[in-house]
Design an enzyme around this catalytic site. Structure first.
Site, short mmCIF file in Angstrom:
data_model
loop_
_atom_site.label_atom_id
_atom_site.label_comp_id
_atom_site.label_asym_id
_atom_site.label_seq_id
_atom_site.Cartn_x
_atom_site.Cartn_y
_atom_site.Cartn_z
N HIS A 84 -45.38 46.08 -10.45
CA HIS A 84 -46.71 45.50 -10.62
C HIS A 84 -46.77 44.11 -10.01
CE1 HIS A 84 -47.15 48.70 -13.64
NE2 HIS A 84 -48.45 48.54 -13.49
N TYR A 85 -45.76 43.30 -10.36
CA TYR A 85 -45.81 41.89 -9.96
C TYR A 85 -44.41 41.31 -9.90
CZ TYR A 85 -50.08 39.10 -9.77
OH TYR A 85 -51.21 38.45 -9.37
#
Lengths: 477, 295
Positions: free
Chosen positions: A325-326
């Site tokens: 995601h990040y």
């Protein structure tokens, strides 16, 4: 071009028209050209990446197919995976780590060897990279033959409904459909439009409306009171569900209008009664991918460690999910939290099942309701680290919630419309979960009910939707 | 499914949509008109921005002076927007309005743009020629035609709340909070706001006054009050000069008056303010009573 823009609503009928008039033999080419036109419209230079990933994937899967030696096939698989991972690693992780190191060393008076890297993350890179890795592994495992037509592979990588934010589809599902594209079917258009209509409702009426409250609170954590923050914490999971769920429905609906079936990505997640159940219902395409290509092989190779092998596999899988995601410490913690929840469930599964069976709890509505609330709460807590910009901000959220409260941030209009939207979505999910096929609106045989349903949703979108353009949360991946 | 049958169903759906769209928009417009008081005969019209929206309870004012009061005001409007609003009012509402209560504030002649897309507030009235023209000049082609064709798209959530208030007869302010005196004083300490008089804005103001005069209305130019710390950010001499301009202007016009509400009894009383420029419910009552007495 966002799916929620007027431009896209004008673009799609053109796509359908072009697709209709193209002879069956060349329909894949029309879709490929349209997909590249769509992507070039966003950021032309990054289309080169999709070309590179396509060429690499095509080349090495064909080499694997033509090779009889397992060691060679394995080598081709590994080379391709490394090659297609490189852009993702560079844009998503290396540049972030580089910039963080630059700041950290700079603050201590040291120089770092690389300059600051300012790149926009190529849109969709996380999605098509995973799709290609999955395809590569499937060819290696001989679950699928390598596609001989590079154009079909290119279409698989760049297919416009999926490229921006998934679902993360499998080559096994998509390649056969791309090879045998059929003529436009009016039933498909109708069903696709129905999915899109609900997708627009979820995105514009629910997700974007909730976002108006959540964003204000999270952007002003220092000045907002604990009760406002708590409300934002509760609302945020609904925002993400409506955003990504709505977007997924749009992608699935658009593909359906072209006669292409794409996997569903959400299955009424807030009715999950355990965290494991939740992850079988939330972002299904990503979790299935991680399960098939990461968790299963890992847990198999660690099987001699028994329950500890499962726990290690779970932690690693969700750690990867977090950083997918990040690239941040927050998402590492997010992943570890999810892994921890699941590990605790794995540990206590036997005893819990015995306890539930002993008292017949799984048949008790109050028990199921409490289980759903608990599951939701655990997810909402984990989303705090996902939503905030830093660990310090996450800690601030918890501190404020458990400190004396002040004035509630009361944007009545936004809250009222948000709650109505959430109730509508939950009611639909509730009926589908517990009374499937009992209430048919879009697919009712009575034309009056059907048309009333369509028009009601359309007017709800026009009147209550946030129509000034909000990017999808998951675009940043 | 045969194409012709499918096509017929799509056409039917579109026609149904347009018909329902038309009906809903009419219902919503009526709600807006009721909220602003534009659906009935108005003897007094209040025109301005959020300062008068919070500053006057039109219903209470009407009760005190025993006249019908309308309030055609909106957040973020500039002089240009207010010219369009007054033109809209005079062209479309058959009223013999006696007095226009016209909001004035120190930045009225500055070229500062308060809101880039304030034209969107006029979408519901797009069927009116001057409003249609006004929007066409400002909105993009796409935006304009979408709102022109799909009538319900002219209403956003804020307008829907306004419609609901119109039908429910809820015209008063809900702003019961009192400004945080310490925080506001601290934030405004040392701040200086220039009073700029842009000649084009002055001309525009005079055009608006001319429009009011030519429609046989009086005008009460009301300098809305602001909290003391905010008021003191404007240079005293410049403020006096601005007030003199309005006094002088009104002295040359029959039936025009200037009323400055930045008096100590209001500006120094933090209990009357919701923030540094907007009155709360208490402040609204005080100002409504003062202006009613004046009328």
């Amino acid at each position: 071009m966002l799916f929620t823009s007027i431009n896209f609503l004008l673009f799609l009928p053109l796509v359908i028209a072009l697709y209709t008039i193209t002879p069956a033999k060349y329909k894949w080419l029309t879709l490929l050209i349209i997909s590249y036109v769509f992507y070039l419209n966003i950021k032309p230079i990054y289309a080169l990446l999709t070309v590179g990933v396509t060429v690499s994937t095509y080349t090495f899967t064909r080499l694997m197919d033509n090779s009889k030696k397992d060691s060679f096939r394995k080598r081709y698989m590994m080379i391709n995976i490394v090659l297609i991972l490189l852009p993702l690693l560079y844009f998503k992780y290396f540049s972030v780590i580089n910039n963080e190191l630059l700041i950290y060393l700079g603050s201590r008076g040291f120089n770092w060897i690389f300059p600051e890297m300012k790149y926009l993350l190529p849109i969709g890179i996380s999605y098509y990279t995973f799709m290609c890795i999955g395809y590569t592994i499937d060819v290696y495992n001989e679950e699928i033959k390598a596609e001989k037509n590079i154009g079909i592979v290119a279409l698989f990588v760049s297919f416009f409904p999926l490229i921006l934010s998934g679902p993360i589809e499998r080559a096994k599902n998509m390649l056969p459909q791309f090879r045998n594209l059929k003529s436009i079917n009016l039933l498909n258009i109708k069903q696709g439009a129905q999915l899109m209509l609900w997708g627009y409702f979820m995105k514009l009426v629910v997700a974007d409306r909730i976002g108006m409250y959540v964003d204000v609170v999270y952007n002003n954590l220092h000045s907002e009171s604990g009760n406002s923050i708590l409300l934002a914490v509760i609302l945020y999971p609904f925002q993400v569900y409506a955003d990504l769920g709505g977007y997924s429905l749009l992608a699935i609906g658009i593909a359906k209008t072209l006669g292409i079936d794409v996997m569903h990505n959400f299955k009424r997640p807030f009715f999950a009664i355990t965290v494991a159940d939740f992850w079988r219902r939330w972002h299904i395409s990503l979790i299935k991918w991680l399960t098939d290509y990461l968790y299963t092989p890992l847990s198999f190779s660690l099987r001699k460690l028994g329950i500890w092998g499962i726990i290690i596999a779970l932690q690693l899988t969700f750690l990867i999910s977090g950083i997918w995601h990040y690239a941040s410490l927050s998402m590492v913690i997010w992943g570890v939290l999810q892994g921890t929840y699941l590990s605790i469930e794995a540990f206590s599964h036997k005893q819990k099942t015995e306890f539930e069976n002993k008292y017949g709890l799984r048949n008790r509505k109050w028990y199921l309701f409490i289980s759903m609330l608990l599951t939701f709460s655990l997810f909402a807590i984990s989303q705090i680290v996902g939503r905030t910009d830093s660990i310090a901000d996450s800690a601030l959220v918890f501190t404020k919630i458990f400190s004396p409260w002040g004035n509630l941030y009361l944007d009545l209009t936004t809250l009222l419309f948000s709650i109505v939207g959430i109730v509508i979505v939950l009611c639909k999910d509730f009926v589908e979960e517990f009374y499937p096929n009992s209430i048919r609106l879009f697919s009712n045989t009575n034309i009056l009910i059907r048309y009333s349903s369509y028009l009601s949703i359309v007017f709800l979108i026009i009147l209550f939707g946030v129509l000034d353009g909000n990017s999808f949360i998951y675009f940043q991946f | 499914m045969k194409f012709t049958l499918f096509f017929r169903k799509v056409v039917l759906l579109i026609m149904l949509f347009l018909a329902i769209d038309f009906v809903i928009s009419k219902v919503l417009i009526e709600g807006l008109n009721r909220y602003f008081g534009l659906n009935e005969k108005a003897d007094v019209l209040i025109n301005g921005s959020s300062m008068v929206m919070n500053g006057f309870d039109r219903y209470e004012l009407g009760k005190i002076i025993d006249l019908d009061v309308a309030s055609y005001s909106h957040e973020g409007v500039s002089l240009v927007d207010r010219q369009a609003m007054l033109q809209h009012f005079y062209d479309n509402y058959k009223c013999d309005v006696k007095t226009i209560i016209f909001e004035i504030h120190p930045l009225i002649f500055s070229s500062y743009i308060r809101s880039k897309n304030v034209y969107t507030i006029f979408y519901p009235f797009m069927d009116v020629d001057n409003i249609d023209y006004y929007i066409k000049e400002r909105a993009s082609e796409k935006e304009y035609w979408v709102h022109k064709i799909i009538r319900t798209s002219r209403f956003d959530s804020n307008k829907l709340i306004t419609v609901a208030r119109g039908y429910l007869g809820v015209f008063g302010s809900f702003k019961t909070n009192v400004l945080d005196k310490e925080r506001v004083d601290k934030n405004l300490h040392g701040v200086v706001n220039e009073i700029v008089i842009a000649p084009q804005k002055q001309e525009l103001f005079e055009e608006i006054m001319q429009m009011i005069e030519s429609n046989n209305s009086r005008a009460l130019l009301v300098m809305m009050p602001m909290y003391d710390s905010k008021f003191k950010t404007f240079p005293k001499d410049d403020y006096k000069e601005l007030c003199f301009y309005f006094e002088d202007f009104c002295s040359r016009k029959d039936g025009f008056e200037f009323l400055d509400l930045n008096i100590d009894s209001i500006t120094t009383n933090a209990q009357l303010f919701f923030d540094d420029v907007h009155l709360n419910v208490k402040g609204q009552k005080v100002v409504t009573d003062i202006v009613a007495g004046h009328l």
